[in-house]
Design an enzyme around this catalytic site. Structure first.
Site, PDB file in Angstrom:
ATOM      1  N   LYS A   1      -0.354   4.670   4.716  1.00  0.00           N
ATOM      2  CA  LYS A   1      -1.274   3.615   5.409  1.00  0.00           C
ATOM      3  C   LYS A   1      -0.802   3.464   6.858  1.00  0.00           C
ATOM      4  O   LYS A   1       0.475   3.402   6.645  1.00  0.00           O
ATOM      5  CB  LYS A   1      -1.338   2.549   4.627  1.00  0.00           C
ATOM      6  CG  LYS A   1      -2.366   1.327   5.338  1.00  0.00           C
ATOM      7  CD  LYS A   1      -2.798   0.190   4.413  1.00  0.00           C
ATOM      8  CE  LYS A   1      -3.847  -0.684   4.997  1.00  0.00           C
ATOM      9  NZ  LYS A   1      -5.128  -0.079   5.325  1.00  0.00           N
TER      10      LYS A   1
ATOM     11  N   HIS B   1       1.115  -1.242   0.104  1.00  0.00           N
ATOM     12  CA  HIS B   1       0.038  -0.033   0.016  1.00  0.00           C
ATOM     13  C   HIS B   1       0.900   1.252  -0.118  1.00  0.00           C
ATOM     14  O   HIS B   1       1.748   1.454   0.092  1.00  0.00           O
ATOM     15  CB  HIS B   1      -0.989  -0.042   1.055  1.00  0.00           C
ATOM     16  CG  HIS B   1      -2.044  -1.090   1.211  1.00  0.00           C
ATOM     17  ND1 HIS B   1      -2.047  -2.172   1.593  1.00  0.00           N
ATOM     18  CD2 HIS B   1      -3.262  -0.525   0.656  1.00  0.00           C
ATOM     19  CE1 HIS B   1      -3.117  -2.764   1.327  1.00  0.00           C
ATOM     20  NE2 HIS B   1      -4.090  -1.998   0.792  1.00  0.00           N
TER      21      HIS B   1
END
Length: 269
Positions: free
Chosen positions: A162, A158
């Site tokens: 995040k 990600h």
């Protein structure tokens, strides 16, 4: 009188909040009635669209959820565990559909969400996309079909912003693998490897997390057996897939009884 279901978007300044605001405002089935942010946020008092550098949304960002929830039918929530739990309790009081894409919940949070679901329709998923939810089913079937000589690893990537790891989607995949094998994920999961770890623990379901750049989301479920590997993969290239899924879940929930649901329920999987 406009009788379209009213929608509240929480965490309006976040990546998902911005996307949800745009898509709900453009959806002829729905009426965007409120965008929420935490107290003190610099978007408070500004139009949610112009604050994001987009066309005006016609809704001023507020930090007061009570009047927003009182006027709504659907709440779309991609925030933090603490905020989502508080929103769920308000949604229960107002008998709303509460769609939760937040991840990183602790066991105590889930207990409070379950209590709220006695009065609200709660649709919660670590990932709102059709492809990921299909992948979950495939992982469950593969884990059930393949023997104990096959090792299972979940690898996810990600963007750098995040804050939780492994991702909610990775945990969904791990839970599906554990279910397929008839074991507890809490007992099988291996989430931390560093240094001299020794041989791989038999039956473990391993997790690895990558963070960097603007990666939207990539998930691999790797089944490694003697002489061969099976890799089941999902790659997200557009964050709108999650927003569209959340909106679909909200509309679906309007006809449901209070309770806890997942995207598998929404999609009929």
């Amino acid at each position: 009188m406009d009788d379209r279901p009213g929608v509240v978007v929480t965490g309006a300044a976040g990546r998902m909040g911005r996307m949800l605001t745009q898509l709900v405002a453009a959806d002829a089935r729905l009426r965007l009635i409120a965008c929420l942010e935490r107290p003190g946020h610099d978007w408070i008092g500004r139009d949610a669209g112009t604050a994001a550098g987009e066309a005006p949304a016609g809704v001023i960002v507020t930090d007061d959820p009570l009047p927003a929830f009182a006027a709504a039918r659907i709440v779309l929530d991609f925030t933090t565990p603490a905020a989502s739990v508080a929103h769920a309790e308000l949604a229960a009081q107002a008998r709303l559909v509460h769609v939760i894409g937040t991840t990183g919940f602790e066991a105590a949070d889930l207990v409070r969400l379950s209590a709220a679901a006695r009065h609200a329709v709660i649709v919660r998923s670590g990932n709102m996309s059709l492809g990921v939810n299909l992948l979950v089913g495939l992982v469950r079937r593969a884990a059930a079909a393949l023997g104990p000589d096959w090792d299972i690893e979940i690898v996810e990537a990600h963007h750098r912003m995040k804050v939780d790891a492994p991702s909610g989607t990775a945990l969904m995949l791990g839970a599906a693998a554990a279910e397929g094998r008839g074991v507890s994920l809490d007992e099988a999961a291996d989430r931390a490897r560093d240094g001299i770890t020794g041989p791989r623990r038999p039956g473990a379901i391993g997790f690895a997390s990558i963070r960097g750049g603007d990666i939207v989301g990539e998930h691999d479920a790797i089944f490694a057996g003697p002489g061969e590997r099976l890799v089941l993969r999902h790659v997200a290239t557009d964050r709108a897939i999650f927003a569209r899924g959340a909106i679909a879940a909200g509309v679906w929930g309007l006809d449901r009884k209070p309770g806890e649901y997942t995207m598998a329920d929404v999609l009929g999987l």
